[in-house]
Design an enzyme around this catalytic site. Structure first.
Site, short mmCIF file in Angstrom:
data_model
loop_
_atom_site.label_atom_id
_atom_site.label_comp_id
_atom_site.label_asym_id
_atom_site.label_seq_id
_atom_site.Cartn_x
_atom_site.Cartn_y
_atom_site.Cartn_z
N GLU A 1 0.86 -1.17 -0.03
CA GLU A 1 0.02 -0.09 -0.03
C GLU A 1 0.70 1.14 -0.04
O GLU A 1 0.50 2.00 -0.57
CB GLU A 1 -0.71 -0.16 1.17
CG GLU A 1 -2.05 -1.20 1.22
CD GLU A 1 -3.06 -0.87 -0.06
OE1 GLU A 1 -2.91 0.20 -0.48
OE2 GLU A 1 -3.64 -1.70 -0.44
N TYR B 1 -6.88 5.66 4.17
CA TYR B 1 -7.08 4.72 3.03
C TYR B 1 -6.27 3.54 3.52
O TYR B 1 -6.62 2.29 3.43
CB TYR B 1 -6.51 5.20 1.61
CG TYR B 1 -6.55 3.86 0.79
CD1 TYR B 1 -7.53 3.25 0.36
CD2 TYR B 1 -5.18 3.40 0.55
CE1 TYR B 1 -7.30 2.20 -0.68
CE2 TYR B 1 -4.78 2.27 -0.29
CZ TYR B 1 -6.01 1.78 -0.73
OH TYR B 1 -5.65 0.56 -1.64
N ASP C 1 -10.05 4.49 -2.66
CA ASP C 1 -8.95 5.22 -3.26
C ASP C 1 -9.47 5.75 -4.36
O ASP C 1 -10.71 6.30 -4.78
CB ASP C 1 -7.94 4.04 -3.81
CG ASP C 1 -8.40 3.18 -4.74
OD1 ASP C 1 -9.71 3.31 -5.25
OD2 ASP C 1 -7.47 2.55 -5.55
N CYS D 1 -13.55 1.29 -15.70
CA CYS D 1 -14.07 2.74 -15.40
C CYS D 1 -12.99 3.53 -15.24
O CYS D 1 -12.88 4.39 -14.13
CB CYS D 1 -15.01 2.81 -14.34
SG CYS D 1 -16.02 4.19 -13.96
N CYS E 1 -17.35 1.10 -21.16
CA CYS E 1 -18.82 0.76 -20.45
C CYS E 1 -19.21 -0.29 -20.96
O CYS E 1 -20.33 -0.90 -20.18
CB CYS E 1 -19.61 2.08 -20.64
SG CYS E 1 -19.06 3.54 -20.14
N CYS F 1 -18.43 -3.01 -18.54
CA CYS F 1 -18.61 -2.70 -17.19
C CYS F 1 -19.86 -3.33 -16.69
O CYS F 1 -20.98 -3.45 -16.96
CB CYS F 1 -19.12 -1.11 -16.94
SG CYS F 1 -19.28 -0.68 -15.19
N CYS G 1 -25.70 2.42 -14.03
CA CYS G 1 -24.93 3.61 -13.91
C CYS G 1 -25.65 4.82 -14.23
O CYS G 1 -26.15 4.99 -15.27
CB CYS G 1 -23.63 3.39 -14.83
SG CYS G 1 -22.51 4.82 -14.63
#
Length: 289
Positions: A35, A118, A136, A190, A197, A200, A206
């Protein structure tokens, strides 16, 4: 919109990338290191550095026992080298306060050097399996489009955690998957500039797509150009000192041919202030203590 959870879980099960930190048994220390490294750095660049880091320092105590300069050297060209110093300090704190075990509690994680909302929640969720919202940049973009109907997310805020919590299922294991899936979707489908799309799993629900992809503006903070910047000068100084370590380099010899002498001096001074460089008797070197 809790209805986002089911398609995210199903999609993630079929499309998640095979990344080291997602493999069983990777461990909380490895998750924490990953991280730190992944902040503002692409996955492909991180993986070899992460593997080398964990091979050298498999526990927080192993890193804490080494000099901070070695952490900065090992960080190499990952950028933002302050992260290496912060990680070294966090490792020392984990060794001294938590018996060399990365803590599970979010507040205990937040008390460590270099760890924010985070990272603390990411470790608690992905290493220990606890239920928390993890947000994030990629997650924020998915939520902005699918839930709020915006082309891009606004500036980060505490509201982001509330919005993510609203789509998490009650089941702890499923909640962890939804957190990971939202990030993965934002990273691979995305995306900021060219969302796919057609691939997705949230396309049918959406809001941004349903509204016809309106241009709602973009208030994201723009990163300054690297070429010719103070950041480039800082990087050149750090590269020279890493190559010379453990030896010191005379101040006047540090990037002596840099085209802007004032920028060179400004870079050196800022690195000293940040603790990334130490100066003594006209010599510069990486931090030793």
């Amino acid at each position: 919109m809790p209805e986002l959870a089911a398609p995210l879980v199903e999609w993630y099960g079929r499309n998640a990338r095979d990344l080291p930190w997602r493999r069983e048994g990777f461990g909380a220390w490895g998750t924490l290191v990953s991280e730190f490294m992944l902040q503002q750095t692409p996955v492909a660049r991180v993986i070899p550095h992460l593997e080398a880091w964990l091979a050298r320092w498999p526990t927080p105590g192993a890193l804490a026992a080494d000099a901070p300069a070695e952490a900065v050297r090992q960080w190499a060209n990952l950028g933002y080298p302050r992260r290496a110093l912060w990680l070294h300090r966090a490792a020392t704190e984990i060794r001294d306060r938590h018996a060399d075990v990365v803590p599970r509690d979010v507040d205990a994680l937040l008390a460590l050097t270099g760890i924010g909302d985070y990272t603390a929640r990411a470790v608690a969720v992905f290493a220990y399996g606890d239920r928390h919202p993890v947000v994030d940049t990629n997650t924020r973009r998915v939520l902005a489009r699918a839930v709020a109907g915006r082309a891009q997310p606004g500036p980060p805020s505490r509201r982001d955690l509330v919005d993510m919590a609203a789509i998490l299922p009650d089941d702890v294991e499923a909640a962890a998957v939804v957190n990971a899936a939202a990030m993965e979707l934002g990273a691979t489908v995305c995306t900021a500039r060219a969302p796919r799309c057609e691939a997705c799993p949230l396309a049918d629900i959406c809001r941004w797509r349903a509204d016809g992809y309106p241009d709602t503006g973009d208030t994201r903070r723009r990163q300054a150009k690297y070429e010719g910047s103070d950041r480039q000068a800082r990087g050149a100084v750090m590269r020279m000192l890493r190559d010379a370590a453990p030896s010191a380099v005379p101040h006047e010899a540090i990037i002596a041919d840099w085209p802007d002498p004032r920028q060179r001096d400004r870079a050196i001074d800022s690195l000293v202030v940040d603790g990334l460089v130490e100066a003594s008797d006209g010599l510069l070197h990486l931090p030793r203590g």
